[in-house]
Design a protein around this motif. Structure first.
Motif, short mmCIF file in Angstrom:
data_model
loop_
_atom_site.label_atom_id
_atom_site.label_comp_id
_atom_site.label_asym_id
_atom_site.label_seq_id
_atom_site.Cartn_x
_atom_site.Cartn_y
_atom_site.Cartn_z
N ARG A 32 0.86 -1.18 0.00
CA ARG A 32 0.00 0.00 0.00
C ARG A 32 0.90 1.23 0.00
NH1 ARG A 32 -5.16 -0.99 3.30
NH2 ARG A 32 -4.35 0.75 4.51
N ILE A 33 0.34 2.41 0.00
CA ILE A 33 1.16 3.62 -0.09
C ILE A 33 2.17 3.70 1.04
CG2 ILE A 33 1.12 6.15 0.01
CD1 ILE A 33 -1.53 6.01 -1.53
N ARG A 34 1.73 3.50 2.27
CA ARG A 34 2.63 3.68 3.42
C ARG A 34 2.91 2.41 4.21
NH1 ARG A 34 -0.47 8.36 3.22
NH2 ARG A 34 0.79 10.23 2.97
N ASP A 82 -11.00 -7.50 0.55
CA ASP A 82 -12.09 -6.89 -0.23
C ASP A 82 -11.82 -5.43 -0.57
OD1 ASP A 82 -13.52 -9.25 -0.23
OD2 ASP A 82 -14.65 -8.73 1.58
N GLU A 83 -11.08 -4.71 0.30
CA GLU A 83 -10.83 -3.29 0.06
C GLU A 83 -9.66 -3.02 -0.90
OE1 GLU A 83 -8.46 -4.25 3.83
OE2 GLU A 83 -10.39 -4.83 3.02
N ALA A 84 -9.04 -4.07 -1.43
CA ALA A 84 -7.92 -3.89 -2.36
C ALA A 84 -8.43 -3.23 -3.65
CB ALA A 84 -7.27 -5.22 -2.68
N VAL A 97 4.03 -7.76 -3.84
CA VAL A 97 5.47 -7.90 -3.69
C VAL A 97 5.76 -9.30 -3.14
CG1 VAL A 97 7.51 -7.04 -2.49
CG2 VAL A 97 5.76 -5.44 -3.27
N VAL A 98 6.71 -10.00 -3.73
CA VAL A 98 7.12 -11.30 -3.24
C VAL A 98 8.54 -11.15 -2.69
CG1 VAL A 98 7.54 -13.72 -3.80
CG2 VAL A 98 5.68 -12.47 -4.94
N GLU A 99 8.71 -11.50 -1.42
CA GLU A 99 10.00 -11.34 -0.74
C GLU A 99 10.52 -12.71 -0.32
OE1 GLU A 99 11.72 -9.03 3.18
OE2 GLU A 99 9.60 -9.49 3.08
#
Length: 74
Positions: A31-33, A57-59, A66-68
């Motif tokens: 997300r942004i932050r 649901d809110e995505a 991102v895969v780490e």
């Protein structure tokens, strides 16, 4: 597989191409932050992983995933 689940699969390897066994693989929704962990699992001895996850649901329509990979070998 469930319709609202997505799949991420691959192999964890070092820059020289050798596999990284038993790495922890984490799938994040960026997300942004902040990041939200969606799923995690351990790679095989050969570095292979195959994970599924479900977005909240809110995505938004096109979320950033991102895969780490984490390992002392990396």
């Amino acid at each position: 597989m469930d319709e609202d689940r997505s799949r991420v699969h691959g192999r964890v390897s070092k820059p020289d191409g050798r596999e990284v066994s038993r790495a922890l693989v984490v799938i994040w929704w960026q997300r942004i932050r902040d990041r939200v962990e969606l799923q995690s699992g351990q790679a095989s001895e050969d570095g292979d992983y195959d994970l599924t996850y479900r977005l909240p649901d809110e995505a938004p329509g096109t979320p950033l995933i991102v895969v780490e990979a984490r390992s002392p070998q990396l």
